[in-house]
Design an enzyme around this catalytic site. Sequence first.
Site, PDB file in Angstrom:
ATOM      1  N   GLU A  77       4.784  -4.562  12.155  1.00 22.23           N
ATOM      2  CA  GLU A  77       3.802  -3.487  11.956  1.00 22.23           C
ATOM      3  C   GLU A  77       2.615  -4.125  11.262  1.00 22.23           C
ATOM      4  O   GLU A  77       2.666  -4.407  10.068  1.00 22.23           O
ATOM      5  CB  GLU A  77       4.409  -2.379  11.074  1.00 22.23           C
ATOM      6  N   GLU A 135     -10.895  -5.099   9.284  1.00 21.01           N
ATOM      7  CA  GLU A 135     -10.073  -4.027   8.711  1.00 21.01           C
ATOM      8  C   GLU A 135     -10.607  -3.825   7.289  1.00 21.01           C
ATOM      9  O   GLU A 135     -10.415  -4.677   6.423  1.00 21.01           O
ATOM     10  CB  GLU A 135      -8.599  -4.457   8.703  1.00 21.01           C
ATOM     11  N   SER A 158       1.206  10.468  10.693  1.00 22.03           N
ATOM     12  CA  SER A 158       2.513   9.858  10.399  1.00 22.03           C
ATOM     13  C   SER A 158       3.601  10.920  10.289  1.00 22.03           C
ATOM     14  O   SER A 158       3.395  11.962   9.679  1.00 22.03           O
ATOM     15  CB  SER A 158       2.441   9.072   9.090  1.00 22.03           C
ATOM     16  N   ASN A 166       0.790  -1.239   0.000  1.00 28.20           N
ATOM     17  CA  ASN A 166       0.000   0.000   0.000  1.00 28.20           C
ATOM     18  C   ASN A 166       0.821   1.288   0.000  1.00 28.20           C
ATOM     19  O   ASN A 166       0.361   2.302  -0.521  1.00 28.20           O
ATOM     20  CB  ASN A 166      -1.036  -0.013   1.134  1.00 28.20           C
ATOM     21  N   PRO A 172      10.059  -6.836  -1.382  1.00 27.34           N
ATOM     22  CA  PRO A 172       8.885  -5.965  -1.526  1.00 27.34           C
ATOM     23  C   PRO A 172       7.640  -6.784  -1.824  1.00 27.34           C
ATOM     24  O   PRO A 172       7.730  -7.959  -2.210  1.00 27.34           O
ATOM     25  CB  PRO A 172       9.257  -5.088  -2.724  1.00 27.34           C
ATOM     26  N   ALA A 173       6.475  -6.170  -1.677  1.00 22.79           N
ATOM     27  CA  ALA A 173       5.211  -6.857  -1.980  1.00 22.79           C
ATOM     28  C   ALA A 173       5.166  -7.204  -3.465  1.00 22.79           C
ATOM     29  O   ALA A 173       5.594  -6.406  -4.303  1.00 22.79           O
ATOM     30  CB  ALA A 173       4.037  -5.961  -1.613  1.00 22.79           C
ATOM     31  N   ARG A 196      11.217   3.305   5.537  1.00 23.29           N
ATOM     32  CA  ARG A 196      11.032   3.258   6.993  1.00 23.29           C
ATOM     33  C   ARG A 196      11.837   2.115   7.613  1.00 23.29           C
ATOM     34  O   ARG A 196      12.131   2.125   8.804  1.00 23.29           O
ATOM     35  CB  ARG A 196       9.531   3.089   7.276  1.00 23.29           C
ATOM     36  N   GLY A 224       2.636  -5.707   7.351  1.00 25.67           N
ATOM     37  CA  GLY A 224       1.614  -6.396   6.571  1.00 25.67           C
ATOM     38  C   GLY A 224       0.476  -6.823   7.471  1.00 25.67           C
ATOM     39  O   GLY A 224       0.262  -6.238   8.547  1.00 25.67           O
ATOM     40  N   CYS A 273      -3.056   1.114   7.030  1.00 16.60           N
ATOM     41  CA  CYS A 273      -3.237   0.519   8.357  1.00 16.60           C
ATOM     42  C   CYS A 273      -3.723   1.574   9.340  1.00 16.60           C
ATOM     43  O   CYS A 273      -4.327   1.255  10.354  1.00 16.60           O
ATOM     44  CB  CYS A 273      -1.925  -0.073   8.829  1.00 16.60           C
TER      45      CYS A 273
HETATM   46  P1  NAD Z   1       0.194  -9.182   3.585  1.00 14.15           P
HETATM   47  O1  NAD Z   1       0.387  -9.641   4.970  1.00 14.15           O
HETATM   48  O2  NAD Z   1      -0.630 -10.001   2.681  1.00 14.15           O
HETATM   49  O3  NAD Z   1       1.598  -9.030   2.845  1.00 14.15           O
HETATM   50  C1  NAD Z   1       2.626  -8.220   3.381  1.00 14.15           C
HETATM   51  C2  NAD Z   1       3.947  -8.720   2.825  1.00 14.15           C
HETATM   52  O4  NAD Z   1       4.168 -10.040   3.297  1.00 14.15           O
HETATM   53  C3  NAD Z   1       4.029  -8.797   1.304  1.00 14.15           C
HETATM   54  O5  NAD Z   1       5.339  -8.491   0.907  1.00 14.15           O
HETATM   55  C4  NAD Z   1       3.719 -10.255   1.029  1.00 14.15           C
HETATM   56  O6  NAD Z   1       4.276 -10.698  -0.187  1.00 14.15           O
HETATM   57  C5  NAD Z   1       4.409 -10.912   2.209  1.00 14.15           C
HETATM   58  N1  NAD Z   1       3.905 -12.225   2.579  1.00 14.15           N
HETATM   59  C6  NAD Z   1       2.645 -12.709   2.419  1.00 14.15           C
HETATM   60  N2  NAD Z   1       2.592 -13.978   2.899  1.00 14.15           N
HETATM   61  C7  NAD Z   1       3.825 -14.271   3.369  1.00 14.15           C
HETATM   62  C8  NAD Z   1       4.403 -15.419   3.985  1.00 14.15           C
HETATM   63  N3  NAD Z   1       3.684 -16.519   4.231  1.00 14.15           N
HETATM   64  N4  NAD Z   1       5.697 -15.363   4.329  1.00 14.15           N
HETATM   65  C9  NAD Z   1       6.427 -14.260   4.099  1.00 14.15           C
HETATM   66  N5  NAD Z   1       5.946 -13.145   3.529  1.00 14.15           N
HETATM   67  C10 NAD Z   1       4.656 -13.152   3.170  1.00 14.15           C
HETATM   68  O7  NAD Z   1      -0.332  -7.689   3.689  1.00 14.15           O
HETATM   69  P2  NAD Z   1      -0.669  -6.690   2.507  1.00 14.15           P
HETATM   70  O8  NAD Z   1      -1.972  -7.126   1.922  1.00 14.15           O
HETATM   71  O9  NAD Z   1       0.498  -6.518   1.597  1.00 14.15           O
HETATM   72  O10 NAD Z   1      -0.825  -5.318   3.289  1.00 14.15           O
HETATM   73  C11 NAD Z   1      -1.978  -4.970   3.937  1.00 14.15           C
HETATM   74  C12 NAD Z   1      -1.840  -5.209   5.419  1.00 14.15           C
HETATM   75  O11 NAD Z   1      -0.687  -4.537   5.893  1.00 14.15           O
HETATM   76  C13 NAD Z   1      -2.988  -4.623   6.203  1.00 14.15           C
HETATM   77  O12 NAD Z   1      -3.377  -5.510   7.209  1.00 14.15           O
HETATM   78  C14 NAD Z   1      -2.394  -3.371   6.804  1.00 14.15           C
HETATM   79  O13 NAD Z   1      -3.020  -2.931   7.976  1.00 14.15           O
HETATM   80  C15 NAD Z   1      -0.993  -3.775   7.035  1.00 14.15           C
HETATM   81  N6  NAD Z   1      -0.137  -2.603   7.115  1.00 14.15           N
HETATM   82  C16 NAD Z   1       0.364  -2.265   8.339  1.00 14.15           C
HETATM   83  C17 NAD Z   1       1.156  -1.155   8.458  1.00 14.15           C
HETATM   84  C18 NAD Z   1       1.718  -0.766   9.801  1.00 14.15           C
HETATM   85  O14 NAD Z   1       2.649   0.025   9.824  1.00 14.15           O
HETATM   86  N7  NAD Z   1       1.205  -1.277  10.908  1.00 14.15           N
HETATM   87  C19 NAD Z   1       1.461  -0.383   7.347  1.00 14.15           C
HETATM   88  C20 NAD Z   1       0.942  -0.752   6.117  1.00 14.15           C
HETATM   89  C21 NAD Z   1       0.149  -1.886   6.025  1.00 14.15           C
END
Ligand code: NAD
Length: 497
Positions: free
Chosen positions: A266, A397, A457, A167, A191-192, A175, A244, A300
């Site tokens: 996070e 969420e 932020s 996102n 990265p994602a 960060r 994530g 988030c």
């Molecule tokens: P996600 O958990 O699906 O993915 C995050 C990252 O983890 C991606 O790079 C993804 O490829 C990787 N990933 C997924 N499965 C994995 C696994 N089994 N092993 C290792 N890596 C894996 O989250 P998303 O959909 O990319 O992001 C949205 C989420 O992130 C929301 O819940 C949001 O609240 C959270 N978020 C939190 C913050 C914070 O600072 N607290 C900031 C931004 C987003």
Amino acid sequence: MDTATPVIPERAQQLLEQLPTGLLIDGRWVDASDGGTFAVEDPSTGQTLLEIADATSNDAIAALDAADAAQGAWALTAPRERAEILRRGFELVTERAEDFALLMTMEMGKPLAEARGEVTYGAEFLRWFSEETVRDYGRYLTSPEGKSRILVQRKPVGPCLLITPWNFPLAMATRKVAPAIAAGCTMVLKPANLTPLTSLLFAQVMQEAGLPKGVLNVVATSTASEISTPLMQDRRLRKISFTGSTQVGQRLLAAASENVLRTSMELGGNAPFIVFEDADLDKAVQGAVAAKMRNMGEACTAANRFLVHASVAEEFTARFAETLGALKVGGGTDPDSAVGPLIDGKARDNIHALVTEAVEQGATVAVGGNPLDGPGYFFAPTVLAKVPREASILDAEIFGPVAPITTFTTEEEAIRMANSSEYGLASYVFTTDYSRMVRVAEQIEFGMVGYNTGVISNAAAPFGGVKQSGLGREGGAEGLAEYTTTQYVCIPDPYAR
Ligand code: NAD
């Protein structure tokens, strides 16, 4: 909404042609070891932007080999040298702000104006940590009985695995990368898979800024766990920093325990946005738009539940709905667009299901409420009024442009409702009563509280949550401490005979 396929601006096309598409390992851009690639798509059109290298577990280990080999010398570099690299990184990202903004808009969908805002925010981590690099203080004291001297020094924790979400493609990377550089850690950045292009440009810029080979390695992949599992089992890795979802974070925490890794998590949020009866409603509506609509609600920190005092709920709802209803929805590169697409069709369908269920449970639609025709994954900015407390939209969420409003009548009730979530990341409170501000901050179970603002932020502030929202902090002095370990050195009494 204009549904014509947006044309990629010429500069954006050039950018895509010039972007490295490989993995960055030991200072070189290389193909995946099995030659595999995956497609990165534009969510406003569903079209492929670029095919990039798809890292395998062998590539991940090669990246850790490089990080491990670079760690010793990197830890011994002068803080000033690391600070100057970060400062040059800040300047280069700032010079290329328009390229970063375009790239983020293309791969993530956020409107250009928001992408520019993220460049400023993301670059600030490079500047802030360049300044912090030379101020990572330790301690020196005489032991209480006078028999020794106690030296406390901070050392880099070692090679780190950094995993970022889709996102905020630049800010979530800077960060983590900036404090790791400041502390003297080497790293593997994953990265994602939905938005990896910005990290490739960022890594290229950091190379230009003078970062030695092996310090930052980047492995984009379509199979995240195939990369993270072998890395987290490898004893050379010393830390994981993850941003994530809570669900994935929990899995990674369990995996981290096997190797006793330092962890920063996070995770998800469910931010309450509380409007008290004494609030300035102009400010509250303005703050609500910022806290809800930033990144189309895909943040988030996004306001997820609007808890409004019953005496002002009707007026707040009407004004908020009117403002959201007037926002133009469209592709991010359209300069008039204020609301871009959601990241993919799954996200749009989930949000639609939550809205439909809330309406079935008794909520009324004040504005929006439906997905918009494609191409792309658009959803109308939505305000739901009179949402019953048991509606699942208040627990989930939402991660989209939907604002559910529910009411309260006392301060205690508002705090209880806010704290009823399993999450505890950001919270927003609108009131003009300063005693109430102190009371609420003391009782609310959230890592961050913003008063009379929808934007909190800041690179200099510790960002992070409690409960299921995670562990550790990013930004501020706390953000640097996450990448250091404490060493105590016992020095014998210099006067002993
Ligand atoms: P996600 O958990 O699906 O993915 C995050 C990252 O983890 C991606 O790079 C993804 O490829 C990787 N990933 C997924 N499965 C994995 C696994 N089994 N092993 C290792 N890596 C894996 O989250 P998303 O959909 O990319 O992001 C949205 C989420 O992130 C929301 O819940 C949001 O609240 C959270 N978020 C939190 C913050 C914070 O600072 N607290 C900031 C931004 C987003």
